[in-house]
Design an enzyme around this catalytic site. Structure first.
Site, PDB file in Angstrom:
ATOM      1  N   ASP A  13      -6.248   0.259   6.063  1.00  0.00           N
ATOM      2  CA  ASP A  13      -6.979   0.960   5.006  1.00  0.00           C
ATOM      3  C   ASP A  13      -6.371   2.359   4.888  1.00  0.00           C
ATOM      4  O   ASP A  13      -5.571   2.772   5.738  1.00  0.00           O
ATOM      5  CB  ASP A  13      -8.476   1.049   5.362  1.00  0.00           C
ATOM      6  CG  ASP A  13      -9.294   1.762   4.278  1.00  0.00           C
ATOM      7  OD1 ASP A  13      -9.035   1.537   3.088  1.00  0.00           O
ATOM      8  OD2 ASP A  13     -10.186   2.560   4.625  1.00  0.00           O
ATOM      9  N   SER A  14      -6.793   3.101   3.873  1.00  0.00           N
ATOM     10  CA  SER A  14      -6.310   4.476   3.716  1.00  0.00           C
ATOM     11  C   SER A  14      -6.942   5.406   4.746  1.00  0.00           C
ATOM     12  O   SER A  14      -6.527   6.548   4.876  1.00  0.00           O
ATOM     13  CB  SER A  14      -6.680   4.977   2.318  1.00  0.00           C
ATOM     14  OG  SER A  14      -8.091   4.991   2.202  1.00  0.00           O
ATOM     15  N   TYR A  45      -6.332   6.706  -1.440  1.00  0.00           N
ATOM     16  CA  TYR A  45      -5.459   5.878  -2.284  1.00  0.00           C
ATOM     17  C   TYR A  45      -5.978   5.815  -3.725  1.00  0.00           C
ATOM     18  O   TYR A  45      -5.235   5.522  -4.649  1.00  0.00           O
ATOM     19  CB  TYR A  45      -5.433   4.431  -1.766  1.00  0.00           C
ATOM     20  CG  TYR A  45      -4.585   4.136  -0.550  1.00  0.00           C
ATOM     21  CD1 TYR A  45      -3.933   5.145   0.159  1.00  0.00           C
ATOM     22  CD2 TYR A  45      -4.416   2.814  -0.106  1.00  0.00           C
ATOM     23  CE1 TYR A  45      -3.159   4.834   1.279  1.00  0.00           C
ATOM     24  CE2 TYR A  45      -3.640   2.507   1.001  1.00  0.00           C
ATOM     25  CZ  TYR A  45      -3.020   3.522   1.690  1.00  0.00           C
ATOM     26  OH  TYR A  45      -2.255   3.208   2.782  1.00  0.00           O
ATOM     27  N   GLY A  46      -7.287   6.046  -3.859  1.00  0.00           N
ATOM     28  CA  GLY A  46      -7.983   5.763  -5.110  1.00  0.00           C
ATOM     29  C   GLY A  46      -7.425   6.395  -6.367  1.00  0.00           C
ATOM     30  O   GLY A  46      -7.556   5.848  -7.449  1.00  0.00           O
ATOM     31  N   CYS A  76      -9.212  -2.747   2.138  1.00  0.00           N
ATOM     32  CA  CYS A  76      -9.255  -1.670   1.150  1.00  0.00           C
ATOM     33  C   CYS A  76      -9.272  -2.310  -0.234  1.00  0.00           C
ATOM     34  O   CYS A  76      -8.351  -3.064  -0.580  1.00  0.00           O
ATOM     35  CB  CYS A  76      -8.000  -0.812   1.334  1.00  0.00           C
ATOM     36  SG  CYS A  76      -7.748   0.444   0.084  1.00  0.00           S
ATOM     37  N   ASN A  77     -10.313  -2.042  -1.001  1.00  0.00           N
ATOM     38  CA  ASN A  77     -10.406  -2.618  -2.353  1.00  0.00           C
ATOM     39  C   ASN A  77      -9.269  -2.127  -3.248  1.00  0.00           C
ATOM     40  O   ASN A  77      -8.717  -2.875  -4.037  1.00  0.00           O
ATOM     41  CB  ASN A  77     -11.729  -2.212  -3.008  1.00  0.00           C
ATOM     42  CG  ASN A  77     -12.937  -2.837  -2.351  1.00  0.00           C
ATOM     43  OD1 ASN A  77     -13.432  -3.859  -2.789  1.00  0.00           O
ATOM     44  ND2 ASN A  77     -13.411  -2.227  -1.280  1.00  0.00           N
ATOM     45  N   THR A  78      -8.929  -0.847  -3.090  1.00  0.00           N
ATOM     46  CA  THR A  78      -7.890  -0.257  -3.944  1.00  0.00           C
ATOM     47  C   THR A  78      -6.541  -0.928  -3.682  1.00  0.00           C
ATOM     48  O   THR A  78      -5.811  -1.270  -4.619  1.00  0.00           O
ATOM     49  CB  THR A  78      -7.788   1.263  -3.670  1.00  0.00           C
ATOM     50  OG1 THR A  78      -9.099   1.824  -3.664  1.00  0.00           O
ATOM     51  CG2 THR A  78      -6.936   1.954  -4.698  1.00  0.00           C
ATOM     52  N   CYS A 186     -15.848  -0.069  -2.403  1.00  0.00           N
ATOM     53  CA  CYS A 186     -14.869   0.657  -1.592  1.00  0.00           C
ATOM     54  C   CYS A 186     -15.343   0.528  -0.148  1.00  0.00           C
ATOM     55  O   CYS A 186     -16.538   0.700   0.127  1.00  0.00           O
ATOM     56  CB  CYS A 186     -14.825   2.121  -2.029  1.00  0.00           C
ATOM     57  SG  CYS A 186     -13.914   3.200  -0.897  1.00  0.00           S
ATOM     58  N   THR A 187     -14.425   0.215   0.757  1.00  0.00           N
ATOM     59  CA  THR A 187     -14.844  -0.064   2.137  1.00  0.00           C
ATOM     60  C   THR A 187     -15.369   1.174   2.862  1.00  0.00           C
ATOM     61  O   THR A 187     -16.001   1.050   3.903  1.00  0.00           O
ATOM     62  CB  THR A 187     -13.692  -0.688   2.943  1.00  0.00           C
ATOM     63  OG1 THR A 187     -12.533   0.156   2.844  1.00  0.00           O
ATOM     64  CG2 THR A 187     -13.362  -2.074   2.439  1.00  0.00           C
TER      65      THR A 187
HETATM   66  N1  DGL Z   1     -11.372   2.303   1.389  1.00  0.00           N
HETATM   67  C1  DGL Z   1     -10.589   2.114   0.242  1.00  0.00           C
HETATM   68  C2  DGL Z   1     -11.137   1.161  -0.751  1.00  0.00           C
HETATM   69  O1  DGL Z   1     -11.809   0.227  -0.364  1.00  0.00           O
HETATM   70  C3  DGL Z   1      -9.725   3.242  -0.216  1.00  0.00           C
HETATM   71  C4  DGL Z   1     -10.384   4.444  -0.748  1.00  0.00           C
HETATM   72  C5  DGL Z   1      -9.365   5.522  -1.073  1.00  0.00           C
HETATM   73  O2  DGL Z   1      -8.492   5.761  -0.240  1.00  0.00           O
HETATM   74  O3  DGL Z   1      -9.474   6.091  -2.155  1.00  0.00           O
HETATM   75  O4  DGL Z   1     -10.913   1.267  -1.917  1.00  0.00           O
END
Ligand code: DGL
Length: 267
Positions: A13-14, A45-46, A76-78, A186-187
């Site tokens: 994940d980020s 990452y978003g 990570c969803n992104t 988002c996780t």
């Molecule tokens: N935890 C991540 C997600 O599920 C990344 C969030 C991010 O880094 O912006 O999207």
């Protein structure tokens, strides 16, 4: 040498968000070894471009594969919504991804109105667009970018005034529109569940995909005959690696401190 079954589940994940998935995996698959990458040097990452998210996802995957992982969980969803297709094309290993749980929300909603809080990268992705436009019941979906939330979480400011104000701003339009399900896309956001509940009350359901990802990981391991069934739980290893200056990983995983290691590494 480790057998294929003894190899670790690689998770990335980020930042700390994917630990919400790691906890579900550890509970469902207690005999598995895990390696968790928090790419917090590059968080969040978003707001990044698709190309950049793909590049970072490939880098994380390659590090995990170099460290002998048997399956990769993109926690990570992104990263999933922007990069999983490319990852599956590039690497010959099973991948599990996470997408916002709008399908279960569409089944559970009674008002046919659902809210979703996720990153810009997730909400603008092709995969999210396809999934949401293919929902049979055609619910009204109120999308909200959770700008600033991941930054505050990574800084350990979960219970800050700033966080409460942002959440109130993001959630009020969903409450006013009569949404009865709010999807955490988002996780990182399950760490905000209590705060969100305080704002939206008990009648609105809060839905995330953590358990579903763990179940899917188990299924894929079974399908590939990669379940580590022989190992005793006490001999499993759980490595957490981060590449930023510091990380709050240890703070949020205190209850696991006897069974994990947390280390800063270049990756
Ligand atoms: N935890 C991540 C997600 O599920 C990344 C969030 C991010 O880094 O912006 O999207």
């Amino acid at each position: 040498m480790k057998s294929a079954k003894q190899k670790a589940i690689g998770i990335f994940d980020s930042g700390i968000g994917g630990t919400t998935i790691w906890k579900e995996i550890k509970q469902l698959l207690p005999n598995e070894n895990t390696i968790y990458l928090s790419d917090n040097k590059n968080a969040p990452y978003g707001q990044k471009s698709k190309e950049e998210i793909v590049r970072l996802s490939k880098k994380n995957t390659e590090y995990l594969l170099d460290n002998n992982c048997k399956i990769i969980v993109v926690a990570c969803n992104t990263a999933t919504t922007n990069a999983i297709k490319v990852l599956r094309q590039c690497y010959n290993v099973p991948f599990v991804g996470i997408e916002p749980a709008i399908k279960p929300a569409a089944i559970k909603t009674k008002t046919n109105i659902i809210g979703i809080l996720a990153t810009k990268g997730t909400l603008n992705s092709k995969l999210f667009e396809t999934t949401s436009s293919n929902l049979e019941s055609k619910p009204m979906i109120i999308e909200q970018i959770g700008e600033g939330l991941v930054d505050l979480i990574e800084k350990g400011k979960i219970h800050s005034k700033e966080m409460k104000l942002l959440l109130k701003k993001y959630l009020t339009p969903m409450i006013n529109a009569n949404a009865d399900c709010i999807v955490l896309g988002c996780t990182h956001y399950p760490y905000l569940k209590k705060l969100i509940k305080n704002i939206v009350g008990d009648t609105i359901r809060i839905i995330d995909s953590g358990q579903a990802v763990a179940t899917q990981t188990k299924k894929l391991l079974e399908n590939h005959q990669l379940i580590n069934s022989n190992e005793k739980e006490c001999t499993t290893t759980h490595q957490f690696l981060f590449n930023g200056k510091s990380s709050i990983l240890e703070d949020i995983l205190t209850e696991y401190r006897n069974s994990i290691t947390v280390e800063q590494k270049e990756f």
